[in-house]
Design an enzyme around this catalytic site. Sequence first.
Site: not given
Length: 280
Positions: A255, A85, A62, A151, A196
């Site tokens: 991102e 990832r 994270r 990201h 978002d």
Amino acid sequence: MPQGKTTEGTNGMPKVVLSHPSGARAEAYLHGAHVTSWVPAGGEEMLFLSERSRFAPGKAIRGGVPVIFPQFADQGPLPKHGFARTRAWEVEEAEGAAARLVLRDDEAARALWPHPFTAALKVSLGERTLETALGITNTGERPFSFTAALHTYFRVDDVREAAVEGLQGTVYRDKVDDGVERAEDEPAVLFRGETDRIHAAVPGRVLLRGAAGGRTVAIDRDGFPDVVVWNPWAELAAKLDDLGDDDFARMLCVEPACAVTPVTLAPGQAWRGTQTLSIV
Ligand code: TA6
């Protein structure tokens, strides 16, 4: 894997440490080819990394720069944000201020996504710059399509004081409002709650103001048409067990992405997408 190129990071997981003669430093874990730290010359840490982040096989770190491939978010049948990832990449080169990490399809990957591929992340550190270049090659005999992103989690002093510029005039899908499409009329995106958004076809440089230490970071992209902006805010952050309750105020994701239109590669064809971060 070249020996002696890695050092032990959190939970004994291998990482490469990049250093530039100017004093700039960066780190990348082989797990996910995940850049977790970038300190430009004379500066401070510019990437957010959650103290609650799990460093474990199969889990995503994270913070830092998760490599999203071959599926952005939940835009398909794969696990969210794909599998790159959460897999162990290999070091192909790591010398001084640059490293190249590679991931190839294996049985586990093909069980999820039946396409032979090579993914490579080249990380290059300058005095006040960090370049991450993602390359994808179709090594199979049939075409495939993918979506992807870098990201990037930036450290900010306080997200309520941060601003993202360069998105004016673009259309974005607002994921906190059922994916409704809106035009961005304002010169700067400010943060007052959960955000978002997928901004499609962003034409040029994006600026993050209010990054760590009050700095401005310029985000240049090549090959990534879209820009995603994400902050979970307090309520969603509290539901994410690898993020502290107040961490939302100290992080902001901006991102570079190929999220709106998938990339299709013919057999043997390659694609490359680059993000260059500069302190300006
Ligand atoms: O890129 C933004 C986003 O897709 C958000 O919707 C949010 O869920 C975020 O990524 C983080 O996803 P993660 O799977 O890492 O919790």
